[in-house]
Scaffold this active site. Structure first.
Site, PDB file in Angstrom:
ATOM      1  N   LEU A  20      -9.374  74.890  96.603  1.00  9.92           N
ATOM      2  CA  LEU A  20      -8.518  75.363  95.218  1.00  9.92           C
ATOM      3  C   LEU A  20      -9.502  75.662  94.333  1.00  9.92           C
ATOM      4  O   LEU A  20     -10.595  75.387  94.231  1.00  9.92           O
ATOM      5  CB  LEU A  20      -7.661  73.981  95.103  1.00  9.92           C
ATOM      6  CG  LEU A  20      -6.871  73.509  96.353  1.00  9.92           C
ATOM      7  CD1 LEU A  20      -6.504  71.974  96.295  1.00  9.92           C
ATOM      8  CD2 LEU A  20      -5.739  74.264  96.483  1.00  9.92           C
ATOM      9  N   PRO A  21      -8.757  76.223  93.358  1.00 15.80           N
ATOM     10  CA  PRO A  21      -9.382  76.973  92.204  1.00 15.80           C
ATOM     11  C   PRO A  21     -10.164  75.794  91.069  1.00 15.80           C
ATOM     12  O   PRO A  21     -11.053  76.218  90.535  1.00 15.80           O
ATOM     13  CB  PRO A  21      -8.302  77.637  91.505  1.00 15.80           C
ATOM     14  CG  PRO A  21      -7.151  77.612  92.514  1.00 15.80           C
ATOM     15  CD  PRO A  21      -7.237  76.675  93.300  1.00 15.80           C
ATOM     16  N   THR A  65     -14.986  74.155  94.340  1.00 19.28           N
ATOM     17  CA  THR A  65     -16.016  73.741  93.343  1.00 19.28           C
ATOM     18  C   THR A  65     -15.419  73.017  92.298  1.00 19.28           C
ATOM     19  O   THR A  65     -14.702  73.678  91.297  1.00 19.28           O
ATOM     20  CB  THR A  65     -16.569  75.102  92.917  1.00 19.28           C
ATOM     21  OG1 THR A  65     -17.061  75.630  93.963  1.00 19.28           O
ATOM     22  CG2 THR A  65     -17.743  74.963  91.911  1.00 19.28           C
ATOM     23  N   LYS A  99     -23.373  72.136  94.313  1.00 15.86           N
ATOM     24  CA  LYS A  99     -22.809  73.391  94.098  1.00 15.86           C
ATOM     25  C   LYS A  99     -22.765  73.885  92.672  1.00 15.86           C
ATOM     26  O   LYS A  99     -22.894  74.965  92.440  1.00 15.86           O
ATOM     27  CB  LYS A  99     -21.235  73.345  94.601  1.00 15.86           C
ATOM     28  CG  LYS A  99     -20.523  74.557  94.285  1.00 15.86           C
ATOM     29  CD  LYS A  99     -21.316  75.755  95.196  1.00 15.86           C
ATOM     30  CE  LYS A  99     -20.642  77.246  95.065  1.00 15.86           C
ATOM     31  NZ  LYS A  99     -19.257  77.370  95.321  1.00 15.86           N
ATOM     32  N   LYS A 139     -15.866  79.355  84.969  1.00 15.42           N
ATOM     33  CA  LYS A 139     -15.641  78.105  85.004  1.00 15.42           C
ATOM     34  C   LYS A 139     -16.462  77.109  85.565  1.00 15.42           C
ATOM     35  O   LYS A 139     -16.608  75.842  85.195  1.00 15.42           O
ATOM     36  CB  LYS A 139     -14.079  77.995  86.386  1.00 15.42           C
ATOM     37  CG  LYS A 139     -13.721  76.746  86.466  1.00 15.42           C
ATOM     38  CD  LYS A 139     -13.241  76.475  88.169  1.00 15.42           C
ATOM     39  CE  LYS A 139     -14.147  76.434  88.791  1.00 15.42           C
ATOM     40  NZ  LYS A 139     -13.867  76.140  90.347  1.00 15.42           N
TER      41      LYS A 139
END
Length: 350
Positions: A105-106, A137, A222, A297
């Site tokens: 998911l975003p 992430t 990550k 982001k």
């Protein structure tokens, strides 16, 4: 002499612990746990069918798993429905049909909602799947909160090999091209037992897995990886733009960098100069790949995490500003390597 003896003693103790750990990893109990758990991954749920998730789900289907999917995008769902794949209206319905569920998911808020929302994976506190894997992430803190929430749930069906549900945070590296080819790298946080049980699942959609430690450590790895990737891309783009201004072609400078100390992934595998390398976003007008808005982001996550632990990260802050500006200028959906053209005003290779 005493110092030398102490160093030798410490080395000996270290070797002993390494040997014990190696024996533990190879123990029949650990192997039994892993084999038993792995054999119960026949039904896999997948939530999040964007650029990355759709390709990962496709590779699970190709690997022979029975897959059920969900996404809020009806068009994405229809593509899988047309392929004969089972589609579900909510994350909860996916969980009820699966032995393990993977989410891609975003953002942190999306993940939190899919897990804890009214029709989320954890609704009711009783789970059919014993393992939940988040490959999004997101920030380590959210991963750790959700891991705790999962561990507080109960299993609908008791299993000999596991007493309670578990969660792994397992973000990926490699981008859309690697997701398509099934060559992703998974950075995994959570219990080592769950990681070992899920390893064959990871290797059906990727080629590398790295166990990073406890809950949240995969997410932390990550963030650090993407931070380095962003800064590296800025450095390479700046180098190419300067080289062009000084009269050296990008292809020549690429040969220099890739046979010298400046070599890195951004120069030899993901070159940002259009016309230098085939099969990368710069060769197709920066279409596809890893969107600049996602890089912005991730840099925000990195900057926030650094602030929380009181660490100065000036290059992260500078990269964050540059990618934020790039997005504000209308390039948020283009691959992050477009910084070469739209920030540094670099030119195509001629």
């Amino acid at each position: 002499m005493a110092i030398f003896y102490r160093v030798r003693s410490l080395n000996y103790v270290s070797k002993c612990f390494s040997s014990i750990n190696a024996l533990y990893l190879q123990s029949p109990i650990r192997r039994f746990y892993s084999e038993q758990a792995t054999s119960h991954f026949e039904s896999v749920g997948f939530v999040g069918l964007g650029n990355m998730g759709s390709r990962m789900a496709n590779n699970l289907i190709k690997a022979g798993y029975r897959v059920a999917v969900h996404d809020i995008n009806c068009n994405a769902m229809k593509k899988f429905s047309d392929m004969g794949v089972e589609t579900k209206e909510t994350p909860l319905e996916v969980a009820e049909a699966s032995d393990v569920v993977i989410t891609m998911l975003p953002s942190s808020s999306h993940v939190y909602d899919v897990y804890t929302g009214p029709n989320g994976l954890l609704h009711g506190g009783e789970l059919r799947p014993w393992l939940l894997i988040d490959s999004s992430t997101i920030d380590p803190q959210t991963s750790r909160k959700l891991s705790l929430a999962v561990s507080n749930c109960t299993l609908k069906k008791k299993r000999d090999y596991v007493k309670k549900p578990a969660m792994l945070d397992a973000p990926v590296s490699g981008g859309v091209l690697a997701a398509e080819a099934g060559t992703l790298t998974f950075m995994v946080g959570g219990s080592e037992e769950a990681y070992l049980a899920a390893k064959s699942l990871f290797l059906s959609i990727g080629k590398n897995t790295v166990f990073c430690g406890g809950p949240g450590n995969g997410s932390a790895a990550k963030i650090c990886n993407n931070l380095a990737m962003a800064i590296s891309m800025l450095g390479i783009s700046e180098s190419f733009a300067l080289g062009q201004s000084l009269g050296i072609s990008a292809s020549t400078l690429t040969r220099v960098l890739n046979s010298s100390s400046g070599r890195c992934w951004s120069s030899d595998s993901y070159n940002p100069v259009p016309g230098v390398m085939e099969g990368v976003p710069s060769s197709r007008n920066y279409d596809g790949g890893f969107a600049s808005k996602l890089m912005a982001k991730d840099l925000n996550l990195g900057a926030t995490s650094a602030k929380e632990v009181g660490l100065k990260c000036p290059l992260t802050s500078q990269a964050q500003e540059i990618y934020t500006e790039l997005c504000e200028d209308g390039h948020e959906t283009e691959d992050f390597s477009c910084v070469f053209r739209h920030y540094y005003s670099g030119k195509n290779e001629t």
